[in-house]
Design an enzyme around this catalytic site. Structure first.
Site, PDB file in Angstrom:
ATOM      1  N   ASN A 221      16.620  -4.309 -39.803  1.00  0.00           N
ATOM      2  CA  ASN A 221      15.775  -3.398 -39.883  1.00  0.00           C
ATOM      3  C   ASN A 221      15.586  -3.028 -41.435  1.00  0.00           C
ATOM      4  O   ASN A 221      16.401  -2.353 -41.575  1.00  0.00           O
ATOM      5  CB  ASN A 221      15.969  -2.244 -38.952  1.00  0.00           C
ATOM      6  CG  ASN A 221      14.789  -1.168 -39.248  1.00  0.00           C
ATOM      7  OD1 ASN A 221      13.810  -1.378 -39.674  1.00  0.00           O
ATOM      8  ND2 ASN A 221      15.228   0.007 -38.510  1.00  0.00           N
TER       9      ASN A 221
ATOM     10  N   LYS B 247      13.378  -1.237 -42.692  1.00  0.00           N
ATOM     11  CA  LYS B 247      12.958   0.230 -42.910  1.00  0.00           C
ATOM     12  C   LYS B 247      11.706   0.171 -43.938  1.00  0.00           C
ATOM     13  O   LYS B 247      11.130  -0.914 -44.103  1.00  0.00           O
ATOM     14  CB  LYS B 247      13.751   1.130 -43.088  1.00  0.00           C
ATOM     15  CG  LYS B 247      15.041   1.212 -42.025  1.00  0.00           C
ATOM     16  CD  LYS B 247      15.844   2.200 -42.110  1.00  0.00           C
ATOM     17  CE  LYS B 247      17.278   2.026 -41.449  1.00  0.00           C
ATOM     18  NZ  LYS B 247      17.882   3.353 -41.065  1.00  0.00           N
TER      19      LYS B 247
ATOM     20  N   HIS C 257      12.861   3.818 -32.546  1.00  0.00           N
ATOM     21  CA  HIS C 257      13.964   4.223 -33.484  1.00  0.00           C
ATOM     22  C   HIS C 257      14.029   5.571 -33.649  1.00  0.00           C
ATOM     23  O   HIS C 257      13.072   6.188 -33.604  1.00  0.00           O
ATOM     24  CB  HIS C 257      13.847   3.257 -34.809  1.00  0.00           C
ATOM     25  CG  HIS C 257      14.907   3.420 -35.666  1.00  0.00           C
ATOM     26  ND1 HIS C 257      15.283   4.368 -36.473  1.00  0.00           N
ATOM     27  CD2 HIS C 257      15.447   2.311 -35.985  1.00  0.00           C
ATOM     28  CE1 HIS C 257      16.075   4.094 -37.059  1.00  0.00           C
ATOM     29  NE2 HIS C 257      16.742   2.753 -36.989  1.00  0.00           N
TER      30      HIS C 257
ATOM     31  N   GLU D 145      14.666   7.262 -36.270  1.00  0.00           N
ATOM     32  CA  GLU D 145      13.757   7.722 -37.147  1.00  0.00           C
ATOM     33  C   GLU D 145      12.280   8.017 -36.822  1.00  0.00           C
ATOM     34  O   GLU D 145      11.598   9.005 -37.539  1.00  0.00           O
ATOM     35  CB  GLU D 145      13.851   7.116 -38.529  1.00  0.00           C
ATOM     36  CG  GLU D 145      15.198   6.981 -39.028  1.00  0.00           C
ATOM     37  CD  GLU D 145      15.432   5.922 -39.942  1.00  0.00           C
ATOM     38  OE1 GLU D 145      14.875   4.856 -40.228  1.00  0.00           O
ATOM     39  OE2 GLU D 145      16.899   5.815 -40.021  1.00  0.00           O
TER      40      GLU D 145
ATOM     41  N   GLU E 149      22.012   3.041 -30.851  1.00  0.00           N
ATOM     42  CA  GLU E 149      22.118   3.385 -31.963  1.00  0.00           C
ATOM     43  C   GLU E 149      22.260   4.865 -32.055  1.00  0.00           C
ATOM     44  O   GLU E 149      21.538   5.736 -32.017  1.00  0.00           O
ATOM     45  CB  GLU E 149      20.945   3.175 -32.787  1.00  0.00           C
ATOM     46  CG  GLU E 149      20.595   1.715 -32.980  1.00  0.00           C
ATOM     47  CD  GLU E 149      19.886   1.452 -34.331  1.00  0.00           C
ATOM     48  OE1 GLU E 149      20.061   0.592 -34.824  1.00  0.00           O
ATOM     49  OE2 GLU E 149      18.664   2.348 -34.280  1.00  0.00           O
TER      50      GLU E 149
ATOM     51  N   GLY F 253      22.987   4.749 -40.928  1.00  0.00           N
ATOM     52  CA  GLY F 253      23.202   5.116 -42.406  1.00  0.00           C
ATOM     53  C   GLY F 253      24.073   5.869 -43.091  1.00  0.00           C
ATOM     54  O   GLY F 253      23.995   6.430 -44.256  1.00  0.00           O
TER      55      GLY F 253
ATOM     56  N   SER G 172      25.402   1.709 -38.999  1.00  0.00           N
ATOM     57  CA  SER G 172      26.526   1.206 -39.911  1.00  0.00           C
ATOM     58  C   SER G 172      27.288   0.020 -39.796  1.00  0.00           C
ATOM     59  O   SER G 172      28.524   0.191 -40.044  1.00  0.00           O
ATOM     60  CB  SER G 172      27.472   2.627 -40.149  1.00  0.00           C
ATOM     61  OG  SER G 172      26.614   3.732 -40.892  1.00  0.00           O
TER      62      SER G 172
HETATM   63  C1  PEP Z   1      19.118   1.220 -38.257  1.00  0.00           C
HETATM   64  O1  PEP Z   1      18.332   1.846 -38.930  1.00  0.00           O
HETATM   65  O2  PEP Z   1      18.533   0.832 -37.243  1.00  0.00           O
HETATM   66  C2  PEP Z   1      20.281   1.303 -38.604  1.00  0.00           C
HETATM   67  C3  PEP Z   1      21.433   0.867 -37.906  1.00  0.00           C
HETATM   68  O3  PEP Z   1      21.026   1.593 -40.067  1.00  0.00           O
HETATM   69  P1  PEP Z   1      21.924   1.487 -40.912  1.00  0.00           P
HETATM   70  O4  PEP Z   1      22.559   0.036 -40.557  1.00  0.00           O
HETATM   71  O5  PEP Z   1      21.869   1.297 -42.224  1.00  0.00           O
HETATM   72  O6  PEP Z   1      23.079   2.262 -40.273  1.00  0.00           O
END
Ligand code: PEP
Length: 245
Positions: free
Chosen positions: A9, A11, A89, A91, A159, A165, A205
């Site tokens: 992703n 973003k 997601h 976000e 997630e 992040g 992460s």
């Molecule tokens: C994500 O945004 O779906 C995600 C898992 O981000 P990150 O791997 O940067 O934590």
């Protein structure tokens, strides 16, 4: 047998110059599927450059067309060359106030357009500390996934909001507990055949240094990766770990 999936992703990151990363990611092609979800303006060019890599969107509107300035429909994503779309997601849920019902409606639109959807669920840190994780995940699964789910049209990504992040990840036991729980919930609702065929991704992460151990956890069929999918050098190591799992 569920085919493993490494999904990236991007973003709101990347311009056309970054599509060169796709060519470099091809070197990790193996038994796992690879998917990159770039920002919408890049989807068409990404689909042309992608080779074996599938391309997806990061959201879609629940309607096919109409007066929705700034939004993109599932039909448009499909037309631009996408095969998948990430929905719900955290976000999107926090920045745009998306509810489970919104995610469910978008998922129906995605399936009607012929896209596979990756529906995201996850608890906040407060919810985990209050021991509400499984209740939250169960509610999001029930509310966000439409009835017509199959192993072909649906992928679920767990997630934890607090792991996205941040460089923090749950323990492997915690990841396993949630993934086993999601598998049971899907089997209960959709029957064993469908419930066992839906792929469950972990996201939050995931890095080259922790990917192999995460992929060893029961019912983890791959990863949804944010930051570490932006550079082929990192993502290739994650895909390689998935291919070896
Ligand atoms: C994500 O945004 O779906 C995600 C898992 O981000 P990150 O791997 O940067 O934590």
């Amino acid at each position: 047998m569920r085919v493993k999936l490494a999904a990236g992703n991007w973003k709101m990151n990347g311009t056309r110059a970054d599509l060169a990363q796709l060519a470099a990611m091809q070197e990790a092609t193996g038994k796992a599927e690879i998917l990159i979800c770039p920002p919408s303006p890049l989807i068409s060019a990404a689909a042309e450059a992608a080779g074996q890599i599938a391309i997806g969107g990061q959201d879609c509107h629940a309607n096919t067309s109409g007066a929705h300035t700034g939004d993109i429909s599932a039909v448009m994503l499909k037309d631009a060359g996408a095969s998948h779309v990430i929905l719900g997601h955290s976000e999107r849920r926090s920045d745009h106030g998306e509810s489970d019902a919104d995610v469910r409606a978008k998922c129906v639109a995605a399936w009607d357009a012929g896209l596979k959807s990756i529906v995201c669920v996850g608890e906040t840190l407060d919810q985990r500390e209050a021991h509400n994780t499984l209740d939250i995940i169960g509610g999001q699964l029930a509310g966000s996934i439409p009835d017509a789910a199959t192993g072909h049209n649906l992928v679920v990504a767990y997630e934890p909001v607090w792991a996205i992040g941040t460089g923090k990840i749950p323990t492997l036991d915690q990841i396993g507990e949630v993934h086993d729980f999601m598998r049971v919930k899907l089997e209960q609702r959709f029957g064993e055949g469908v419930g066992r065929s839906v792929r469950l991704l972990y996201g939050g992460s995931v890095k080259p240094g922790n990917a192999a151990e995460i992929f060893g956890v029961s019912n983890v069929d791959g990863a949804l990766v944010g930051g570490a999918s932006l550079k082929a050098a990192d993502f290739v190591l994650i895909i390689t770990a998935l291919n070896a799992s």
